[in-house]
Write an enzyme that holds these catalytic residues in place. Structure first.
Site, PDB file in Angstrom:
ATOM      1  N   LYS A 166       0.873  -1.186   0.000  1.00 50.36           N
ATOM      2  CA  LYS A 166       0.000   0.000   0.000  1.00 50.36           C
ATOM      3  C   LYS A 166       0.909   1.234   0.000  1.00 50.36           C
ATOM      4  O   LYS A 166       1.470   1.618   1.020  1.00 50.36           O
ATOM      5  CB  LYS A 166      -0.872  -0.008   1.264  1.00 50.36           C
ATOM      6  CG  LYS A 166      -2.201   0.687   1.152  1.00 50.36           C
ATOM      7  CD  LYS A 166      -2.180   2.187   0.951  1.00 50.36           C
ATOM      8  CE  LYS A 166      -1.836   3.008   2.167  1.00 50.36           C
ATOM      9  NZ  LYS A 166      -1.644   4.443   1.816  1.00 50.36           N
TER      10      LYS A 166
ATOM     11  N   GLU B  31       9.949  16.062  14.470  1.00 54.48           N
ATOM     12  CA  GLU B  31      10.503  15.874  13.129  1.00 54.48           C
ATOM     13  C   GLU B  31       9.863  16.910  12.194  1.00 54.48           C
ATOM     14  O   GLU B  31       8.647  17.045  12.157  1.00 54.48           O
ATOM     15  CB  GLU B  31      10.170  14.466  12.636  1.00 54.48           C
ATOM     16  CG  GLU B  31      10.778  14.172  11.293  1.00 54.48           C
ATOM     17  CD  GLU B  31      10.547  12.727  10.840  1.00 54.48           C
ATOM     18  OE1 GLU B  31       9.410  12.250  10.937  1.00 54.48           O
ATOM     19  OE2 GLU B  31      11.515  12.093  10.389  1.00 54.48           O
TER      20      GLU B  31
ATOM     21  N   CYS C 176      14.201  10.500   6.324  1.00 57.66           N
ATOM     22  CA  CYS C 176      14.028  10.154   7.741  1.00 57.66           C
ATOM     23  C   CYS C 176      15.307  10.353   8.548  1.00 57.66           C
ATOM     24  O   CYS C 176      15.253  10.641   9.727  1.00 57.66           O
ATOM     25  CB  CYS C 176      13.488   8.740   7.885  1.00 57.66           C
ATOM     26  SG  CYS C 176      14.401   7.555   6.920  1.00 57.66           S
TER      27      CYS C 176
ATOM     28  N   GLY D  86       3.127   4.645  13.004  1.00 56.17           N
ATOM     29  CA  GLY D  86       3.811   3.414  13.413  1.00 56.17           C
ATOM     30  C   GLY D  86       3.274   2.904  14.751  1.00 56.17           C
ATOM     31  O   GLY D  86       3.049   1.704  14.937  1.00 56.17           O
TER      32      GLY D  86
ATOM     33  N   GLY E 214       7.253   5.289   7.771  1.00 60.86           N
ATOM     34  CA  GLY E 214       6.432   6.497   7.832  1.00 60.86           C
ATOM     35  C   GLY E 214       6.602   7.175   9.173  1.00 60.86           C
ATOM     36  O   GLY E 214       7.643   7.047   9.828  1.00 60.86           O
TER      37      GLY E 214
ATOM     38  N   GLU F 243       9.997   1.475  10.426  1.00 61.79           N
ATOM     39  CA  GLU F 243      11.093   2.416  10.154  1.00 61.79           C
ATOM     40  C   GLU F 243      10.454   3.794  10.205  1.00 61.79           C
ATOM     41  O   GLU F 243       9.712   4.169   9.295  1.00 61.79           O
ATOM     42  CB  GLU F 243      11.705   2.085   8.789  1.00 61.79           C
ATOM     43  CG  GLU F 243      13.108   2.641   8.635  1.00 61.79           C
ATOM     44  CD  GLU F 243      13.097   4.019   8.030  1.00 61.79           C
ATOM     45  OE1 GLU F 243      13.096   4.982   8.827  1.00 61.79           O
ATOM     46  OE2 GLU F 243      13.077   4.141   6.810  1.00 61.79           O
TER      47      GLU F 243
END
Ligand code: NDP
Length: 503
Positions: free
Chosen positions: A195, A401, A304, A253, A248, A270
């Site tokens: 996906k 982030e 990331c 997550g 993501g 991740e």
């Protein structure tokens, strides 16, 4: 059916039809719903993709399960799975330029980057995992039984593929991420439903066409486009999915980990990062300054492991910040199809708003805007490369982030402060240390709580090197020999051996 679009330089971009790949065939979403896709550089609509619902996801997972259980798949020689991946690598290589144009159109990144980074990574990863398919091995174990019953006990382990995998990918490296999930799944004998992010699904769909051309068996790879809360969540909840591999945000997550507990799925996550770039007083500044800029600005900061917290020895703080600001000011923003562009737009209006709001919060809390700090006055989701000075650990922008071309510089006085400063974050994905002193480099590397530490470089990823995070940056590792643990489980077989009468 493919739509064609003319882009700069007269190069045509072929847009794959917006359908779902289920069991080797292309279908519209069962309820006919679609999602509009926009070019982030122009804000123009370029295509529609199918919006899969739980019913479509169910069909895709059933297909993956059927293929996984089929004698043909179970008996396929590992080397032959490797050959399929090698064939796919050749097809991606053949179409790399077209795929790169499609990535640039959908994601906005400069064509040179799509071609020489994203597509190259995809080909390398397919080849790397093609080799792994024939390297699955267990152990032979001598046992020590509690009771001597005259028999000899031995055991062995074999690595068994976990089963149907759900691969959920983000929009920053769409093609690379799709391959990063598909290649190990197939190499280690699993089947998969992918996906992609609804923000950038087009290269994954085109990859689906190449997967069929490569002769990968129907149902081994299925692709469902759609929204995360809908198609993504249906995958996470599906009882026949045995493993989730997700890249993501940390928030999503965490949600996935929580939901997957109900069916006890294996999960690799991740997630986000707030990676420090650390420049010591003895660093070679001719390398460290461009290195710090390169740690944050490529892909418009949507990486990331981006080095978003820049810790600089106070004695060189002014020199380093001046140098990074000069580089930031010189970076040329523009359409990814313009060969002069070095940075493309952010992925979406939503991402542009997030980045702008975080930068504003940093300035309000006292960070010093040294350059950028705002959107470009043009169409498209462009944000200026930004350096903020005099950051503090308690600022929101230091803690969250950003996922944009924004770096926060902070001075330190003593090398012994670095451990606490660098680790003062909920994240633990990457870090880089810039120094000419081996003692400093290796002692600091051992003190920093992240999945990867780079020395005198940043953002070097290689499928041979395990990748993942500590703390809220994730769970498990991808790449390298660690990948085998993510996609297989050991099965122990225990036996009692004894000579028969003849012996
Ligand atoms: P998300 O984590 O929400 O999206 C990543 C993928 O997960 C997408 O395919 C998304 O689908 C899907 N998803 C969303 N919700 C669910 C769910 N409940 N179940 C299953 N799948 C789901 O990231 P965003 O796109 O919202 O980006 C927000 C922030 O995340 C960024 O600003 C950045 O900080 C961080 N991020 C980090 C990345 C990394 O590489 N570590 C990559 C991307 C983002 P859909 O897109 O359709 O919602």
């Amino acid at each position: 059916m493919h739509a064609m679009i003319e882009r700069a330089g007269g190069q045509a971009v072929r847009i794959p039809a917006g359908k779902l790949l289920i069991d080797g065939r292309w279908y519209d979403a069962a309820d006919g719903k679609t999602i509009a896709v926009h070019d982030p550089a122009t804000e123009e609509k370029i295509a529609d993709i199918a919006a899969a619902s739980a019913a479509d996801v169910d069909r895709a997972v059933e297909a993956a399960h059927r293929t996984f259980e089929s004698p043909a798949w179970q008996r396929m020689r590992p080397l032959d799975r490797g050959r399929l991946l090698e064939r796919l690598a050749l097809l991606v290589e053949r179409d790399a330029e077209e795929l790169a144009r499609l990535e640039t159109l959908d994601n906005g990144k400069p064509y040179g980057v799509s071609r020489n980074v994203d597509m190259k990574f995809a080909v390398d990863a397919l080849r790397y995992y093609a080799g792994w398919s024939s390297k699955m091995a267990g152990e032979y174990i001598a046992l020590s039984p509690f009771v001597d019953d005259g028999g000899t006990y031995r055991a062995y382990t074999e690595r068994k593929p976990v089963g149907v995998v759900a691969g959920i990918t983000p929009w920053n490296f769409p093609m690379g991420q799709a391959v990063q999930k598909i290649a190990p799944a197939l190499a280690f004998g699993c089947t998969i439903v992918v996906k992609p992010s609804e923000e950038a699904s087009l290269t994954t769909l085109r990859l689906g066409e190449l997967i069929l051309e490569a002769g990968i068996p129907d149902g081994a790879v299925n692709i469902v486009t759609g929204y995360g809360h809908d198609a993504g969540q249906a995958l996470v909840d599906h009882p026949l999915v045995r493993k989730i591999t997700f890249t993501g945000s940390t928030a999503t997550g965490q949600k996935i980990l929580e939901s997957s507990a109900r069916t006890m799925k294996r999960v690799t996550l991740e997630l986000g990062g707030k990676s420090p770039t650390i420049i010591l007083a003895d660093a070679d500044l001719d390398k460290a300054i461009p290195g710090a800029a390169n740690a944050i600005f490529p892909n418009s900061g949507q990486v990331c492991t981006a080095g978003s917290r820049l810790f600089i020895d106070a004695s060189i703080y002014e020199d380093v910040t001046r140098g990074v600001v000069e580089i930031a000011r010189d970076l040329r923003l523009g359409s990814g199809f313009d060969p002069a562009s070095q940075l493309g737009p952010l992925i979406s209006a939503r991402q542009l708003e997030r980045v702008a709001a975080l930068v504003d919060s940093g300035v309000e809390e006292g960070a010093e805007p040294l350059c950028g700090a705002g959107r470009e006055d043009r169409k498209g989701y462009f944000f200026k490369p930004t350096v903020l000075g005099r950051g503090r650990a308690d600022m929101r922008i230091t803690r969250e982030e950003v996922f944009g071309p924004v770096v926060l510089a902070m001075p330190f006085d003593n090398i012994r402060e670095i451990r606490a400063l660098a680790n003062d974050t909920v994240y633990g994905l990457g870090a880089s240390i810039w120094t000419r002193d081996l003692n400093n480099a290796h002692l600091l590397a051992s003190q920093i709580d992240t999945g990867t530490v780079w020395i005198n470089t940043h953002n070097v990823l290689d499928t041979a090197m395990p990748f993942g995070g500590t703390k809220l940056s994730g769970l498990g590792r991808e790449f390298g020999s660690e990948a085998i643990h993510a996609y297989t489980e050991p099965r122990a077989v225990c036996m009692r051996l004894e000579f028969g009468d003849a012996g």
